[in-house]
Design a protein around this motif. Sequence first.
Motif, mmCIF file in Angstrom:
data_model
loop_
_atom_site.group_PDB
_atom_site.id
_atom_site.type_symbol
_atom_site.label_atom_id
_atom_site.label_comp_id
_atom_site.label_asym_id
_atom_site.label_seq_id
_atom_site.Cartn_x
_atom_site.Cartn_y
_atom_site.Cartn_z
ATOM 1 N N UNK A 174 36.613 27.088 35.635
ATOM 2 C CA UNK A 174 36.616 26.954 37.093
ATOM 3 C C UNK A 174 38.034 27.101 37.647
ATOM 4 N N UNK A 175 39.004 26.535 36.940
ATOM 5 C CA UNK A 175 40.402 26.643 37.377
ATOM 6 C C UNK A 175 40.862 28.098 37.329
ATOM 7 N N UNK A 176 40.503 28.797 36.256
ATOM 8 C CA UNK A 176 40.885 30.203 36.137
ATOM 9 C C UNK A 176 40.256 31.033 37.258
ATOM 10 N N UNK A 177 38.975 30.802 37.539
ATOM 11 C CA UNK A 177 38.297 31.567 38.584
ATOM 12 C C UNK A 177 38.922 31.304 39.952
ATOM 13 N N UNK A 178 39.259 30.054 40.234
ATOM 14 C CA UNK A 178 39.903 29.734 41.515
ATOM 15 C C UNK A 178 41.263 30.424 41.607
ATOM 16 N N UNK A 179 42.017 30.427 40.503
ATOM 17 C CA UNK A 179 43.315 31.105 40.485
ATOM 18 C C UNK A 179 43.133 32.609 40.675
ATOM 19 N N UNK A 180 42.145 33.199 40.003
ATOM 20 C CA UNK A 180 41.883 34.642 40.146
ATOM 21 C C UNK A 180 41.546 34.988 41.590
ATOM 22 N N UNK A 181 40.677 34.203 42.201
ATOM 23 C CA UNK A 181 40.295 34.460 43.589
ATOM 24 C C UNK A 181 41.520 34.386 44.509
ATOM 25 N N UNK A 182 42.346 33.370 44.329
ATOM 26 C CA UNK A 182 43.546 33.214 45.160
ATOM 27 C C UNK A 182 44.545 34.328 44.890
ATOM 28 N N UNK A 183 44.686 34.722 43.640
ATOM 29 C CA UNK A 183 45.630 35.782 43.278
ATOM 30 C C UNK A 183 45.175 37.117 43.859
ATOM 31 N N UNK A 184 43.882 37.406 43.786
ATOM 32 C CA UNK A 184 43.354 38.645 44.380
ATOM 33 C C UNK A 184 43.612 38.678 45.887
ATOM 34 N N UNK A 185 43.384 37.553 46.543
ATOM 35 C CA UNK A 185 43.628 37.492 47.990
ATOM 36 C C UNK A 185 45.094 37.731 48.307
ATOM 37 N N UNK A 186 45.962 37.129 47.504
ATOM 38 C CA UNK A 186 47.403 37.246 47.755
ATOM 39 C C UNK A 186 47.884 38.680 47.606
ATOM 40 N N UNK A 187 47.369 39.408 46.617
ATOM 41 C CA UNK A 187 47.818 40.785 46.413
ATOM 42 C C UNK A 187 46.926 41.793 47.123
ATOM 43 N N UNK A 188 45.891 41.293 47.787
ATOM 44 C CA UNK A 188 45.034 42.174 48.577
ATOM 45 C C UNK A 188 44.174 43.093 47.744
ATOM 46 N N UNK A 189 43.686 42.604 46.614
ATOM 47 C CA UNK A 189 42.881 43.440 45.734
ATOM 48 C C UNK A 189 41.516 42.812 45.518
ATOM 49 N N UNK A 190 40.492 43.559 45.731
ATOM 50 C CA UNK A 190 39.144 43.111 45.413
ATOM 51 C C UNK A 190 38.603 43.919 44.240
ATOM 52 N N UNK A 191 39.491 44.649 43.586
ATOM 53 C CA UNK A 191 39.070 45.502 42.468
ATOM 54 C C UNK A 191 38.697 44.686 41.250
ATOM 55 N N UNK A 192 38.068 45.353 40.311
ATOM 56 C CA UNK A 192 37.651 44.703 39.077
ATOM 57 C C UNK A 192 38.885 44.295 38.268
ATOM 58 N N UNK A 193 38.821 43.120 37.646
ATOM 59 C CA UNK A 193 39.925 42.716 36.782
ATOM 60 C C UNK A 193 39.668 43.246 35.374
#
Length: 194
Positions: A174-193
Motif C-alpha cells: 500500500x505504501x509503494x502504491x501511494x508513493x507511485x501514485x504521488x510520483x506519477x502525479x509529480x512528474x505528470x506521467x500516467x504511463x505504464x510503469x
Amino acid sequence: KKRLPAGAFLVGKPKAGFFLDYKASGVSEYDTYPSFMRHVFEMQNSTGSLSQECQLAQADGESWRCILAPYAAPFVNTPWFMQQSRFDQWQLLKEAFLPCMADEPFSPPYPEGADGRDNNCTTAERAIIERYGYEFMAQLAPVMAASDANGGFVDACIIHGCTTAEVNDINKDQAFQAWMDATRQRVGSANQSW
C-alpha cells in the motif's frame, strides 16, 4: 532509460539493500563491512561502474565509499522506493557481529518474555540492536532528505528481505502504491510503469 519505450515511467524498488557504513565495537577496522566493500571496489576496479558524481564528491582516496548505500543513494537519478528493516537480520549478524542473530526469530528486539516472545539475544546484544536501528535511521535520514522523489517502507522487524508488517496501518504494498501514485502525479506521467 534509453532502451525503454517512449513515455515509460521507470522507478527502482530496492529491498534490504541499504547497508550502513558501520564499525562494530571491538572489531578491527580491517574486519568491518565497509573494509570488505572497499576490497571489493578495488579488486573489481569498480570506478567505471559506480556514479562518477558520487566518486567526485568523496574525499581524495575515498571514492570506494560509493559502493555503500549512504554515499551512493543520493546520486541515483531514477526515483526509488526502498523496502527495508532498520534491524536487518543479515546486517546485524555480519556488520554488528551479533551471533544471536543466527537463530533470532523475526520479531522486533523485545526484552525476553515480552508478550510471550522468546529472544535469543542477551541484554547487551539487544542494546547493540537498538543502537544499530538508531544508526540506520541516522544514515538514512540525509539520503531521504536529499530528494523528494524517493520513498520507502522502513519497519522494525528483524528480517532480511520483506515483511508483512504494517506501519500506521499501512503495509509495504500500500505504501509503494501511494508513493507511485504521488510520483506519477509529480512528474505528470500516467504511463505504464516498468
